[in-house]
Design a protein around this motif. Structure first.
Motif, short mmCIF file in Angstrom:
data_model
loop_
_atom_site.label_atom_id
_atom_site.label_comp_id
_atom_site.label_asym_id
_atom_site.label_seq_id
_atom_site.Cartn_x
_atom_site.Cartn_y
_atom_site.Cartn_z
N LEU A 128 2.30 1.75 -3.44
CA LEU A 128 1.28 2.27 -4.36
C LEU A 128 0.99 3.74 -4.07
N SER B 8 3.59 -5.05 -8.93
CA SER B 8 2.32 -4.32 -8.87
C SER B 8 2.55 -2.82 -9.07
N LEU B 9 3.62 -2.30 -8.48
CA LEU B 9 3.94 -0.88 -8.66
C LEU B 9 4.35 -0.62 -10.11
N ASP C 144 0.36 1.64 -16.33
CA ASP C 144 -1.03 2.01 -16.63
C ASP C 144 -1.20 3.52 -16.68
N ASN C 145 -0.33 4.24 -15.96
CA ASN C 145 -0.40 5.71 -15.93
C ASN C 145 0.68 6.36 -16.79
N ASP D 149 0.83 -1.20 0.00
CA ASP D 149 0.00 0.00 0.00
C ASP D 149 0.87 1.26 0.00
N GLN E 61 3.30 -2.21 -12.74
CA GLN E 61 2.09 -2.24 -13.54
C GLN E 61 1.29 -0.96 -13.36
N TYR E 62 1.21 -0.49 -12.12
CA TYR E 62 0.47 0.76 -11.85
C TYR E 62 1.11 1.94 -12.60
N GLY F 266 3.60 5.54 -5.79
CA GLY F 266 3.27 5.58 -7.21
C GLY F 266 2.25 6.64 -7.54
N LYS F 267 1.22 6.77 -6.68
CA LYS F 267 0.20 7.80 -6.91
C LYS F 267 0.80 9.20 -6.85
#
Length: 570
Positions: free
Chosen positions: A277, A300-301, A307-308, A274, A303-304, A280-281
């Motif tokens: 992420l 996962s990071l 995606d952005n 979390d 991929q995030y 990442g945000k």
């Protein structure tokens, strides 16, 4: 805890120079055989096998050579320290130092007298080399690349283990000078800081495939390479960059780092993910287009970020962190729990490049101070030697930028210095011998040994028993190939001196340097040749040779002054 065996007494050795003759002769034979463009290669490896080093460079030889005699340990440590600071002229320093020790030791003159006079002779040499009247100095003009090309070419030619032909030498010479120019700031400040050239290994390809690219190349796996896309840009049409020097894999604390108390029902793995992420945000919100991590990024990071439309490159490694900061202007982020926008850097563009089977992310900066030298060679062992040679050439150019002077190569500086000293000694011997409280005969003997040691370095360039001459006008070194009979008119046979400045077209008188024990005639002061830079001109780094001369003489004096050695045997 009690000792398992009794403590051994220290080993006391008096007059260590009496036992050093044989190992010193062996060391100087090894070093002389490696010297110059025609030097013989050395294959170094331990008795159990393992890594094999094929080289003729002092940094590799002294680094792999096992020396047991205490006197030689002092000598090799001194030369290695010189090489670590200047990269070049290691063999010159070591050969001169060994020759001075051998010559002075055979004189049977008190060491204190030898040391006083050798210091005086060293000061004569350094004062002459620093003076504008010096006949072996060459001014380096950075507006004219020919001198720089000669300097780099001389370094590459002097490394026979690189096994380069003329075309390859010329190709790499241009690349190294070009790479160096990329690292010089276009708008120098009060204290300008040079950029960095990063060597990128590509083994299994031709040397002529080597290339220089402005910016930084970071190797990336083929899978990741195929997934790269157009980079996200800010409103100012630049790419914002975040560099992390901490792991972003989501790993938990190691047990040795301490105890961690966790509330019931809390998952450490999910808590860490979390947080990643959240990082990442924030990166996406701050319009970051490229994230580079020294270590691993959690899938996962990754991929995030993908995606952005943010490119994520991980496993960059420690070696690229410094040039990465230089090329982007970013500050490496050491924690995922505190992220400051002031740490971000920027790039003009990001793209992909391929060399052979390797794939790279190419970081293109706004102002080029970092470049990548893609260095190719078919052989892995030779590539290591070639990398050392290129790094030496780059360091020499940096030293030359600080002090834009070079010295004549091909043995001409050594023979010219010897000629200058002999002429100077004839004028100063009476007064100088009184200054150091010795007889004129002692002064002459020590000065002659000093000059012969300089000339012995020049003689080390010849490995095929050919004649070695010096002319009586300029004091330059002339090498005659083996197989020619001794003739009186050498001018018909010789074309150029060792450095390539003088030709034998004018009427010159000659003196044999080999054998070194022949008595030299009285020389007039060597003339200054009209120095014009040519393609074939051999040059040496001024700073490296100047310091090497000082280190050789001072180390020889230190060793001559040793009266005893105490070694701990435990």
């Amino acid at each position: 805890m009690s000792r398992l065996e009794a403590k051994k007494p220290s080993l006391f050795t008096s007059e260590p120079l009496t036992t050093v003759s044989q190992p010193l002769s062996l060391l100087i034979a090894i070093l002389k055989s490696c010297y110059g463009p025609a030097g013989r290669l050395k294959q170094l490896h331990n008795g159990m096998g393992g890594y094999v080093c094929l080289t003729s460079q002092s940094s590799a030889i002294l680094g792999h050579l096992s020396v047991s005699h205490p006197v030689l340990k002092v000598l090799t440590a001194s030369v290695q320290n010189h090489v670590s600071r200047f990269s070049d002229c290691g063999l010159f320093t070591a050969i001169l130092c060994c020759s001075l020790i051998e010559s002075f030791k055979n004189l049977n003159i008190a060491s204190c007298t030898v040391i006083k006079i050798s210091k005086h002779l060293l000061s004569l040499c350094t004062d002459y080399l620093k003076s504008e009247a010096c006949g072996c100095r060459v001014s380096v003009d950075f507006n004219n690349l020919e001198t720089l090309l000669c300097l780099v070419r001389s370094i590459l030619i002097s490394k026979p283990a690189c096994m380069l032909n003329k075309t390859e030498v010329d190709h790499l010479t241009v690349l190294i000078v070009k790479a160096f120019m990329f690292t010089v700031p276009c708008h120098p400040e009060t204290k300008p800081i040079l950029g960095k050239c990063v060597t990128v290994p590509v083994k299994g390809r031709r040397v002529l495939d080597s290339a220089v690219t402005p910016g930084l190349l970071i190797e990336t796996p083929e899978v990741q390479f195929a997934k790269l896309f157009s980079v996200k840009r800010t409103n100012s049409d630049t790419v914002k960059v975040a560099v992390f020097c901490v792991s972003m894999s989501g790993d938990l604390f190691a047990p040795e780092e301490g105890t961690l108390t966790v509330h019931h029902g809390v998952s450490l793995e999910m808590s860490e993910l979390d947080q990643l992420l959240n990082v990442g945000k924030q990166l996406v919100n701050d319009e970051v287009g490229l994230v580079v991590c020294q270590k691993v990024i959690h899938p996962s990071l990754k991929q995030y970020l993908k995606d952005n439309h943010v490119i994520a490159v991980d496993r960059a490694g420690l070696s690229v962190m410094e040039p990465l900061s230089q090329v982007t202007g970013s500050k490496p982020i050491a924690s995922i729990y505190s992220l400051s926008p002031s740490c971000y850097g920027s790039l003009r563009d990001v793209c992909t490049k391929s060399f052979a089977s390797k794939h790279f992310v190419h970081l293109i900066p706004n102002d080029t101070v970092v470049c990548s030298l893609v260095l190719c060679n078919r052989n892995e062992t030779i590539w290591d030697e070639l990398k050392r040679a290129c790094e030496t050439a780059e360091h020499v150019l940096q030293l030359t930028l600080k002090e834009p002077v070079a010295l004549l190569g091909g043995g001409c500086t050594e023979t010219h210095l010897a000629s200058y000293l002999r002429q100077k000694i004839c004028c100063l011997s009476t007064s100088s011998s009184k200054d150091v409280d010795c007889s004129q005969t002692q002064y002459q003997l020590i000065a002659d040994a000093f000059c012969r040691s300089l000339e012995s370095v020049a003689c080390s360039l010849s490995h095929d028993d050919g004649e070695i001459l010096t002319d009586m006008a300029y004091g330059h070194c002339w090498l005659v190939p083996s197989g020619f009979p001794s003739v009186s008119n050498w001018s018909d046979l010789l074309l150029k001196c060792g450095c390539g400045i003088n030709s034998s077209t004018e009427d010159l008188n000659w003196r044999h340097l080999r054998p070194l024990f022949s008595s030299p005639p009285i020389e007039s002061c060597p003339k200054e040749p009209s120095i014009k830079v040519a393609d074939f001109m051999a040059l040496d780094c001024f700073a490296a040779k100047y310091n090497g001369l000082q280190v050789a003489v001072e180390t020889a004096n230190l060793i001559l002054d040793l009266s005893c050695i105490i070694e701990d045997q435990n």
